[in-house]
Design an enzyme around this catalytic site. Structure first.
Site, mmCIF file in Angstrom:
data_model
loop_
_atom_site.group_PDB
_atom_site.id
_atom_site.type_symbol
_atom_site.label_atom_id
_atom_site.label_comp_id
_atom_site.label_asym_id
_atom_site.label_seq_id
_atom_site.Cartn_x
_atom_site.Cartn_y
_atom_site.Cartn_z
ATOM 1 N N TYR A 285 0.828 -1.214 0.000
ATOM 2 C CA TYR A 285 0.000 0.000 0.000
ATOM 3 C C TYR A 285 0.860 1.260 0.000
ATOM 4 O O TYR A 285 0.535 2.251 -0.669
ATOM 5 C CB TYR A 285 -0.949 0.008 1.206
ATOM 6 C CG TYR A 285 -1.623 1.354 1.411
ATOM 7 C CD1 TYR A 285 -2.531 1.837 0.475
ATOM 8 C CD2 TYR A 285 -1.332 2.140 2.525
ATOM 9 C CE1 TYR A 285 -3.142 3.079 0.643
ATOM 10 C CE2 TYR A 285 -1.937 3.374 2.704
ATOM 11 C CZ TYR A 285 -2.840 3.836 1.766
ATOM 12 O OH TYR A 285 -3.437 5.065 1.938
ATOM 13 N N TYR B 231 -0.692 13.061 7.582
ATOM 14 C CA TYR B 231 -0.279 11.956 8.438
ATOM 15 C C TYR B 231 1.216 12.044 8.707
ATOM 16 O O TYR B 231 1.999 12.373 7.817
ATOM 17 C CB TYR B 231 -0.555 10.606 7.751
ATOM 18 C CG TYR B 231 -1.987 10.108 7.798
ATOM 19 C CD1 TYR B 231 -2.953 10.669 8.622
ATOM 20 C CD2 TYR B 231 -2.365 9.026 7.007
ATOM 21 C CE1 TYR B 231 -4.249 10.178 8.646
ATOM 22 C CE2 TYR B 231 -3.657 8.517 7.025
ATOM 23 C CZ TYR B 231 -4.599 9.099 7.850
ATOM 24 O OH TYR B 231 -5.870 8.602 7.870
ATOM 25 N N ARG C 6 -11.505 13.557 3.066
ATOM 26 C CA ARG C 6 -12.394 12.630 3.791
ATOM 27 C C ARG C 6 -13.747 12.493 3.114
ATOM 28 O O ARG C 6 -14.421 11.473 3.251
ATOM 29 C CB ARG C 6 -12.589 13.106 5.233
ATOM 30 C CG ARG C 6 -11.319 13.120 6.056
ATOM 31 C CD ARG C 6 -10.788 11.726 6.307
ATOM 32 N NE ARG C 6 -9.530 11.747 7.060
ATOM 33 C CZ ARG C 6 -8.784 10.660 7.263
ATOM 34 N NH1 ARG C 6 -9.158 9.482 6.796
ATOM 35 N NH2 ARG C 6 -7.657 10.754 7.915
ATOM 36 N N GLU D 7 -13.953 -1.102 7.080
ATOM 37 C CA GLU D 7 -13.983 0.276 6.575
ATOM 38 C C GLU D 7 -15.310 0.473 5.848
ATOM 39 O O GLU D 7 -15.829 -0.453 5.238
ATOM 40 C CB GLU D 7 -12.792 0.497 5.631
ATOM 41 C CG GLU D 7 -12.694 1.898 5.063
ATOM 42 C CD GLU D 7 -11.375 2.128 4.310
ATOM 43 O OE1 GLU D 7 -10.297 1.977 4.927
ATOM 44 O OE2 GLU D 7 -11.435 2.444 3.114
#
Ligand code: 3EB
Length: 330
Positions: free
Chosen positions: A151, A210, A223, A323
Site C-alpha cells: 500500500y 499523516y 475525507r 472500513e
C-alpha cells in the site's frame, strides 16, 4: 415548475448528482436504461459483455446474490476506450476506469504511477476536468514490511503519477485490498465539469498530514467531497482512525462503532443532516470473512434500512479490520 434537487440545479448551474444505487437486475438490463453511466459487478459475476461501462470489481460480496451498483445521470451517455482506459460521459459527468497488471509496470509503485498519469492525460482533454471521487483496489495490499508494504508503494506511485494534478485539493477516495489476482490494480473515478467542496473530519488528522510513521508518502485524499450542486456527499473510505492513530486494534465491533462516530462527525462537518437513509448506498469492506455476519448484524441495528453492500476487502493498515464508504444525498 421545479422542485426538490432540480431547484439546486438551477441555483448553481452544476449538474444534478449521479444516482448511485444497488440493483438486482442483470447488467445488460441496467446498461440499456437511459442515462446509465456505469454498472459494477462484485466478485466474478456473469458477463456484462464488453461495454466499457461494465466494471468487474475484484472484491467478493458476502451476500448472494449480490446486487449490481448502478450510476445513472441525466441525459444521453457516450462511451469509449482510450488504450486500456474505459470511459463514459453524460449529463456533465465522466466515469473512467483502468486495470493494470503491476508486473508490466515494475511493481505496485510503477503501476500506480502509470495509472494516475494515464487518467490525468486522458482527463486533460475532457470537458469534465474536476475529479471528485476515486476508488483504488490493489492486490495483497498489506504485504511487505515498513515502507515496502505494498500500500505504501502504491501511495508513492500515486503521488508521482499525480504530480501537481491535485495541488488545488484532493478528491475523496477509497484504497482497499482485494483477493483476486495479486498483481491487478484497478482504479476508477468520477469527474465533473465543476469543482466540488472537499470536506475534512474534525475527529481525524487530514490524510495528507499523516506523520512519517505511516509511510514516506502521505495518502492524498479528502475525507469526503460535496458534489458541485451540493445535492450529494461522496464519502471516502472511513476506518477507525482517530487523530492519525488506529483505534481498537483487534476489535471489529469497536472499530465499526468508531467508524459510525467518524461518519456522524463527517456529515456534521459537511452540513448534511445527521444519519443515513434508504437513499444512501454504503459499502462495508470486511477483512476477515468470519466477521461479516457480525458486521451485517451491527449495521442493520445501527443503520436500519440503509443499503449496505458487504465486501471482502482489506483496509490499508493491517490492524484495521473494517472500513465504510458511500454516499449521502441531501
Ligand atoms: C485512513 O483513514 C484509511 O489511500 O486513498 C481511506 C481512504 C484510506 C482512502 C487512500 C486510504 C485511502 O487513512 C485508509
Amino acid at each position: 415548475m421545479l422542485e426538490g434537487c432540480e431547484s439546486r440545479w438551477v441555483e448553481t448551474g452544476a449538474a444534478r448528482a449521479p444516482r448511485i444505487s444497488y440493483r438486482t437486475d442483470h447488467a445488460a438490463t441496467l446498461l440499456a436504461e437511459p442515462g446509465m453511466l456505469a454498472v459494477f459487478g462484485f466478485g466474478c459475476p456473469g458477463a456484462g459483455g464488453d461495454d466499457p461501462r461494465w466494471v468487474r470489481v475484484p472484491l467478493e460480496p458476502f451476500d448472494t446474490p449480490a446486487p449490481l451498483e448502478a450510476w445513472q445521470v441525466d441525459g444521453p451517455v457516450r462511451h469509449g476506450r482510450h488504450g486500456a482506459l474505459r470511459w463514459a460521459s453524460g449529463g456533465g459527468w465522466l466515469f473512467a476506469a483502468l486495470e493494470l497488471d503491476e508486473r508490466e509496470h515494475g511493481g505496485p509503485a510503477g503501476a500506480a504511477r502509470v495509472a494516475y498519469a494515464r487518467l490525468r492525460d486522458f482527463i486533460r482533454d475532457r470537458d469534465e476536468q474536476r475529479v471528485l471521487r476515486i476508488w483504488n483496489y490493489q492486490g495483497a495490499i498489506n504485504q511487505g514490511e515498513g515502507d515496502a508494504e505494498r500500500y505504501k508503494l502504491f501511495c508513492d506511485g500515486r503521488a508521482e503519477g499525480c504530480g501537481d494534478w491535485f495541488a488545488a485539493g484532493y478528491p475523496a477516495a477509497t484504497a482497499i485490498g482485494h483477493h483476486a489476482h495479486p498483481h491487478l490494480l484497478q482504479v476508477y473515478l468520477l469527474a465533473g465539469m465543476h469543482a466540488g467542496t472537499a470536506v475534512e473530519n474534525p475527529r481525524q488528522v487530514s490524510a495528507w498530514r499523516y506523520p512519517r510513521q505511516y509511510g514516506r508518502t502521505s495518502p492524498g485524499f479528502a475525507r469526503a467531497m460535496m458534489l458541485p450542486a451540493q445535492d450529494a456527499l461522496a464519502i471516502s473510505g472511513t476506518a477507525a482512525v482517530v487523530g492519525h492513530a488506529s483505534a481498537h486494534e483487534g476489535d471489529t465491533a469497536a472499530q465499526l462503532g468508531e467508524i459510525l462516530l467518524n461518519l456522524e462527525a463527517l456529515l456534521a462537518s459537511a452540513g448534511m443532516p445527521a444519519g443515513f437513509d434508504t437513499q444512501a448506498p454504503l459499502k462495508a469492506y470486511v477483512r476477515h470473512p468470519a466477521d461479516a455476519p457480525r458486521v451485517r448484524e451491527l449495521l442493520q441495528r445501527r443503520l436500519p434500512g440503509v443499503p449496505v453492500l458487504l465486501l471482502h476487502g482489506d483496509v490499508c493498515r493491517s490492524e484495521l479490520l473494517v472500513e465504510l464508504d458511500g454516499w449521502r444525498y441531501a
